[in-house]
Write an enzyme that holds these catalytic residues in place. Sequence first.
Site, PDB file in Angstrom:
ATOM      1  N   ILE A  70      18.720  -2.482  -5.555  1.00 32.16           N
ATOM      2  CA  ILE A  70      17.254  -2.678  -5.419  1.00 32.16           C
ATOM      3  C   ILE A  70      17.601  -4.095  -6.441  1.00 32.16           C
ATOM      4  CG2 ILE A  70      14.616  -2.659  -5.925  1.00 32.16           C
ATOM      5  CD1 ILE A  70      15.400   0.745  -4.688  1.00 32.16           C
ATOM      6  N   CYS A 129       7.573  -1.139  -9.991  1.00 33.58           N
ATOM      7  CA  CYS A 129       7.770  -0.653  -8.425  1.00 33.58           C
ATOM      8  C   CYS A 129       8.657   0.632  -8.282  1.00 33.58           C
ATOM      9  CB  CYS A 129       8.041  -1.521  -7.475  1.00 33.58           C
ATOM     10  SG  CYS A 129       6.976  -2.877  -6.447  1.00 33.58           S
ATOM     11  N   ASP A 158       3.474  -0.316  -8.752  1.00 36.40           N
ATOM     12  CA  ASP A 158       2.717   0.966  -7.443  1.00 36.40           C
ATOM     13  C   ASP A 158       3.048   1.871  -7.639  1.00 36.40           C
ATOM     14  OD1 ASP A 158       3.014   1.135  -4.996  1.00 36.40           O
ATOM     15  OD2 ASP A 158       5.713   1.375  -5.012  1.00 36.40           O
ATOM     16  N   GLU A 164       0.945  10.781 -10.633  1.00 36.59           N
ATOM     17  CA  GLU A 164       0.906  10.542  -9.266  1.00 36.59           C
ATOM     18  C   GLU A 164       0.476  11.901  -8.732  1.00 36.59           C
ATOM     19  OE1 GLU A 164       3.950   8.478  -7.403  1.00 36.59           O
ATOM     20  OE2 GLU A 164       3.766   7.273  -9.031  1.00 36.59           O
ATOM     21  N   HIS A 217       2.017   3.915  -4.759  1.00 33.51           N
ATOM     22  CA  HIS A 217       3.307   4.565  -3.793  1.00 33.51           C
ATOM     23  C   HIS A 217       4.016   3.587  -2.700  1.00 33.51           C
ATOM     24  CE1 HIS A 217       6.792   6.986  -5.893  1.00 33.51           C
ATOM     25  NE2 HIS A 217       7.422   6.160  -5.522  1.00 33.51           N
ATOM     26  N   ALA A 262       8.683   2.342  -0.440  1.00 32.50           N
ATOM     27  CA  ALA A 262       8.820   2.466   0.346  1.00 32.50           C
ATOM     28  C   ALA A 262       8.475   2.483   1.621  1.00 32.50           C
ATOM     29  CB  ALA A 262       9.653   3.982   0.915  1.00 32.50           C
TER      30      ALA A 262
END
Length: 531
Positions: A154, A232, A258, A263, A281, A284
């Site tokens: 990434i 991210c 993100d 969470e 989040h 994706a």
Amino acid sequence: MAPKVLVSDQLSETAVQIFRDRGIDVTFEPNLGKDKERLLEVIGQYDGLAIRSATKATEKVLAAATNLKVIGRAGIGVDNVDIPAASKKGVIVMNTPFGNSVTTAEHAISLMMAVARQIPAASASTHAGKWEKNAFMGVELFNKTLGVIGAGNIGGIVCDRALGLRMKVVAFDPFLSEERAKKLGVTKVDLDELLARADFITLHVPLTDKTRNILSAENIAKTKKGVRIINCARGGLVDEAALAEAIKSGHVAGAGFDVFAEEPATNSPLFNLPNVVVTPHLGAATTEAQENVALQVAEQMSDYLLTGAVQNALNMPSVTAEEAAQMGPWLKLAGHLGAFAGQLTEDPVKAINILYDGSVADMNLDALNCGVIAGIMKATNPDVNMVSAPVLARERGVQIATTTQAKSGAFDAYIKITVVTEGRERSIAGTVFSDGKPRFIQIKGITIDAEVGAHMLYTTNKDTPGMIGTLGQTLGSNGVNIANFTLGRSRTGEDAIALLYLDEQPPVHVLDKLRATGLFQQVRPLQFDMV
């Protein structure tokens, strides 16, 4: 009879059709994964289970899965699968590690742009009927320096996109070689230099003990005034409270997040701060990414159930059934050797040289190589498996060399690996005894005979009296029990090593006490996956 697959989460109809087209008997119940009791009732009927994140493949579910052979996760994260339990049951766990890469990279670039131009705040103001044209002064990305922490799959895509925006890119990654950096078109730097030079910083590393709070209060203080920070990747990479204070003080000009340490995030210190853009989040969350991982997992599961081919498995190498019985102990040894070297190597790896001596040279060396490489790279990326590790190694420009030779010593067979970095080479060798247990037989050219355990301690020192007593006394007085103790030395009075097999991981304060004696050159705790 056709294999049966249960799709218990939301997968696309196209992915479900792949199973049907391949002759698989597929049941598509996208909400079943949320009904734990019903999942327990029906899972015993199926050979395969295709999931996203809603279905929890727990030990209890796996115990009821009497026919299950493979679990396919459409996505990279497998926190919802009990992998050790699956391994004990002989169930392969597959994921799709690269299906979300472009989408996540694009989200990072999007957040960077949004923070640079204060787009969310300007949009909210305009929706409110205001026309505050002078209130939202932004900055250009052109000619700014982007610091990329983690230049893997990434991170590499982010580098490419940033260069397309005519940004200057510097990258910090322990596995990034000069050759790979040159190919990416970026400048390889250490972390302190990245912090000092970057106008924007984006993170693309997994969350490990080494990367947790990599942007701590101390490191945030080292950044250029006016820096903007994007995350991210994983929550926990940035000290959110420290970043919030840096934003309030004006040292950090903005942030785009993100992912969060906790969470779902409902009360982050970053919320409601000026020029902080936050999303739930969504890295994706694109139609293309969700479709890609769904199609990929359907193909992988079908291939395995129909032909036995294994792709992107987290708990099984790509070997045939005939090879598995013979190779099993040697595959474990390969992983242990790699894990030993990986946990001791902090500089970027340039090359991995693997020597197979004796009868092991006739085995499936591709699979053994994957075991070695995965062991090395798991030290910095726990999501790596024996399929993705060679891909990641190639991306980083790591050269892999394999050598075979006829039996040349006291052992019928052994494996020796040498990890090459810019400044040094580190080697370790091991064999498998007749009891099927892997053993370390040589470290740094020093002969030893050490059993492998889950928790170990490695020390180096000059060969002087009293070292064994210091180790035993310090560990024992702090409640750390030694299961096995192996010593080795090059010659009298010169280099010596000790490898201790412990009942538990030694606490940090105990390691600090050993280091404080000044007697040891290295004191390194090691952990090995014994599943």
